[in-house]
Design a protein around this motif. Structure first.
Motif, PDB file in Angstrom:
ATOM      1  N   HIS A 185       4.620 -21.947 -30.536  1.00  0.00           N
ATOM      2  CA  HIS A 185       4.792 -20.723 -31.321  1.00  0.00           C
ATOM      3  C   HIS A 185       6.122 -20.749 -32.086  1.00  0.00           C
ATOM      4  CE1 HIS A 185       1.406 -18.092 -30.378  1.00  0.00           C
ATOM      5  NE2 HIS A 185       1.419 -18.619 -29.160  1.00  0.00           N
ATOM      6  N   PHE A 186       7.202 -21.179 -31.438  1.00  0.00           N
ATOM      7  CA  PHE A 186       8.501 -21.236 -32.106  1.00  0.00           C
ATOM      8  C   PHE A 186       8.512 -22.272 -33.224  1.00  0.00           C
ATOM      9  CE2 PHE A 186      10.186 -19.313 -28.073  1.00  0.00           C
ATOM     10  CZ  PHE A 186      10.534 -18.108 -28.656  1.00  0.00           C
ATOM     11  N   ILE A 187       7.869 -23.406 -33.000  1.00  0.00           N
ATOM     12  CA  ILE A 187       7.790 -24.433 -34.050  1.00  0.00           C
ATOM     13  C   ILE A 187       7.030 -23.879 -35.249  1.00  0.00           C
ATOM     14  CG2 ILE A 187       6.785 -26.681 -34.656  1.00  0.00           C
ATOM     15  CD1 ILE A 187       9.309 -26.891 -32.974  1.00  0.00           C
ATOM     16  N   ILE A 188       5.891 -23.245 -35.012  1.00  0.00           N
ATOM     17  CA  ILE A 188       5.086 -22.688 -36.109  1.00  0.00           C
ATOM     18  C   ILE A 188       5.873 -21.605 -36.845  1.00  0.00           C
ATOM     19  CG2 ILE A 188       3.044 -21.282 -36.592  1.00  0.00           C
ATOM     20  CD1 ILE A 188       1.595 -22.953 -34.429  1.00  0.00           C
TER      21      ILE A 188
ATOM     22  N   ASP B 233       4.101 -24.496 -51.019  1.00  0.00           N
ATOM     23  CA  ASP B 233       4.791 -23.656 -50.045  1.00  0.00           C
ATOM     24  C   ASP B 233       3.854 -22.588 -49.477  1.00  0.00           C
ATOM     25  OD1 ASP B 233       7.043 -25.125 -50.761  1.00  0.00           O
ATOM     26  OD2 ASP B 233       7.588 -23.669 -52.317  1.00  0.00           O
ATOM     27  N   ILE B 234       3.082 -21.963 -50.350  1.00  0.00           N
ATOM     28  CA  ILE B 234       2.138 -20.921 -49.925  1.00  0.00           C
ATOM     29  C   ILE B 234       1.036 -21.526 -49.054  1.00  0.00           C
ATOM     30  CG2 ILE B 234       0.453 -19.225 -50.724  1.00  0.00           C
ATOM     31  CD1 ILE B 234       3.339 -18.373 -51.192  1.00  0.00           C
ATOM     32  N   VAL B 235       0.568 -22.710 -49.407  1.00  0.00           N
ATOM     33  CA  VAL B 235      -0.478 -23.377 -48.618  1.00  0.00           C
ATOM     34  C   VAL B 235       0.048 -23.691 -47.217  1.00  0.00           C
ATOM     35  CG1 VAL B 235      -1.803 -25.526 -48.400  1.00  0.00           C
ATOM     36  CG2 VAL B 235      -1.756 -24.302 -50.583  1.00  0.00           C
ATOM     37  N   ILE B 236       1.269 -24.212 -47.131  1.00  0.00           N
ATOM     38  CA  ILE B 236       1.834 -24.537 -45.812  1.00  0.00           C
ATOM     39  C   ILE B 236       2.044 -23.265 -44.992  1.00  0.00           C
ATOM     40  CG2 ILE B 236       3.866 -25.462 -44.625  1.00  0.00           C
ATOM     41  CD1 ILE B 236       3.940 -27.640 -46.783  1.00  0.00           C
ATOM     42  N   MET B 237       2.505 -22.183 -45.629  1.00  0.00           N
ATOM     43  CA  MET B 237       2.675 -20.917 -44.913  1.00  0.00           C
ATOM     44  C   MET B 237       1.328 -20.396 -44.420  1.00  0.00           C
ATOM     45  SD  MET B 237       5.700 -19.216 -47.280  1.00  0.00           S
ATOM     46  CE  MET B 237       4.946 -17.645 -47.249  1.00  0.00           C
ATOM     47  N   ALA B 238       0.287 -20.520 -45.228  1.00  0.00           N
ATOM     48  CA  ALA B 238      -1.055 -20.092 -44.812  1.00  0.00           C
ATOM     49  C   ALA B 238      -1.557 -20.952 -43.658  1.00  0.00           C
ATOM     50  CB  ALA B 238      -2.017 -20.159 -45.993  1.00  0.00           C
ATOM     51  N   LEU B 239      -1.258 -22.246 -43.697  1.00  0.00           N
ATOM     52  CA  LEU B 239      -1.645 -23.124 -42.582  1.00  0.00           C
ATOM     53  C   LEU B 239      -0.939 -22.728 -41.291  1.00  0.00           C
ATOM     54  CD1 LEU B 239      -1.801 -26.676 -44.192  1.00  0.00           C
ATOM     55  CD2 LEU B 239      -3.689 -25.392 -43.178  1.00  0.00           C
ATOM     56  N   MET B 240       0.320 -22.332 -41.382  1.00  0.00           N
ATOM     57  CA  MET B 240       1.053 -21.901 -40.192  1.00  0.00           C
ATOM     58  C   MET B 240       0.427 -20.635 -39.597  1.00  0.00           C
ATOM     59  SD  MET B 240       3.208 -24.200 -39.546  1.00  0.00           S
ATOM     60  CE  MET B 240       2.194 -25.420 -40.325  1.00  0.00           C
ATOM     61  N   VAL B 241       0.001 -19.726 -40.452  1.00  0.00           N
ATOM     62  CA  VAL B 241      -0.686 -18.526 -39.961  1.00  0.00           C
ATOM     63  C   VAL B 241      -2.005 -18.921 -39.311  1.00  0.00           C
ATOM     64  CG1 VAL B 241      -1.820 -16.380 -40.671  1.00  0.00           C
ATOM     65  CG2 VAL B 241       0.427 -16.970 -41.600  1.00  0.00           C
ATOM     66  N   LEU B 242      -2.718 -19.854 -39.925  1.00  0.00           N
ATOM     67  CA  LEU B 242      -3.979 -20.335 -39.349  1.00  0.00           C
ATOM     68  C   LEU B 242      -3.735 -21.009 -37.998  1.00  0.00           C
ATOM     69  CD1 LEU B 242      -7.049 -20.760 -39.828  1.00  0.00           C
ATOM     70  CD2 LEU B 242      -6.422 -22.996 -40.759  1.00  0.00           C
ATOM     71  N   PHE B 243      -2.687 -21.836 -37.886  1.00  0.00           N
ATOM     72  CA  PHE B 243      -2.365 -22.487 -36.610  1.00  0.00           C
ATOM     73  C   PHE B 243      -1.995 -21.459 -35.545  1.00  0.00           C
ATOM     74  CE2 PHE B 243      -1.010 -26.625 -38.875  1.00  0.00           C
ATOM     75  CZ  PHE B 243      -2.318 -27.089 -38.838  1.00  0.00           C
ATOM     76  N   TRP B 244      -1.264 -20.417 -35.959  1.00  0.00           N
ATOM     77  CA  TRP B 244      -0.897 -19.373 -35.003  1.00  0.00           C
ATOM     78  C   TRP B 244      -2.147 -18.656 -34.480  1.00  0.00           C
ATOM     79  CZ3 TRP B 244      -1.237 -13.967 -35.107  1.00  0.00           C
ATOM     80  CH2 TRP B 244      -0.594 -13.343 -34.042  1.00  0.00           C
TER      81      TRP B 244
END
Length: 165
Positions: free
Chosen positions: A96-99, A123-134
Motif C-alpha cells: 500500500h505504501f509503495i503504491i 503520468d495520468i495512466v500510471i496514476m490510474a494504474l496505481m488506483v487499479l492496483f490499490w
C-alpha cells in the motif's frame, strides 16, 4: 459475527464480562498450559493472542488478539481484533505504501509536466494504474478474509468456550 457486510479488513468487537480481568487472564493462562489439538494461546499483561496451530495454518489463517480492560472490581471490557498473520499484514501495508508513493510521485510529475506544457498522458495512466492496483489489493484482502472466515468462527467458538469455563 456477520462479516460479509463489513468494509473493514480487520474485524473488531467489544464485549463486557461480569468477571474481573485477573480471573479471566488466569482462565486463559490455564488453557494455554493445556495442549490443544487446534489452538495456541499466548498471554502478556492484559493481552491475549489466540492462534490456530502451525500445522493447520494457511496464508489466510486469522488470529485473534484480545485486550482485557478492567471496569471496576467485578467486570471487564474485552476488545477483540481478528487479523491476518502479522507477516502478511506487514507485506500488504508495504505494498500500500509503495503504491501510494508511486501515485504521489507521478502526481507531482504530472503537475510539473502540466506547468511546462508537456504531455501528461503517461503520468495520468500510471496514476490510474496505481488506483487499479490499490483496488486489486483491497479485493485480494477481502478474498483472503473470506477464505479465513471458517477458522475465524473456530477461534470465536474457542474464545467463548474459555469464557464459559
Amino acid at each position: 459475527m456477520d462479516t460479509e457486510n463489513e468494509i473493514t479488513l480487520r474485524l473488531r468487537f467489544h464485549k463486557d464480562i461480569k468477571e474481573n480481568s485477573a480471573s479471566l487472564l488466569l482462565k486463559f493462562e490455564n488453557y494455554s498450559k493445556i495442549k490443544s489439538d487446534d489452538f495456541t494461546i499466548k498471554t502478556s499483561d492484559n493481552h491475549i493472542w489466540l492462534d490456530i496451530i502451525a500445522s493447520k495454518r494457511k496464508y489466510w489463517t486469522p488470529h485473534l488478539h484480545l485486550e482485557l480492560e478492567p471496569k471496576g472490581e467485578k467486570s471487564t471490557h474485552i476488545r477483540g481484533l481478528y487479523g491476518p498473520d502479522p507477516t502478511l499484514w506487514t507485506f500488504f501495508m508495504f505494498l500500500h505504501f509503495i503504491i501510494a508513493g508511486v501515485f504521489l510521485i507521478f502526481c507531482a510529475i504530472a503537475y510539473s509536466d502540466y506547468i511546462l506544457k508537456n504531455s501528461i498522458t503517461i503520468d495520468i495512466v500510471i496514476m490510474a494504474l496505481m488506483v487499479l492496483f490499490w483496488l486489486l489489493l483491497y479485493y485480494l484482502a477481502k478474498s483472503i478474509r473470506k477464505k479465513g472466515h471458517p477458522q475465524m468462527n473456530e477461534l470465536e467458538k474457542y474464545f467463548h468456550s474459555i469464557l464459559k469455563s
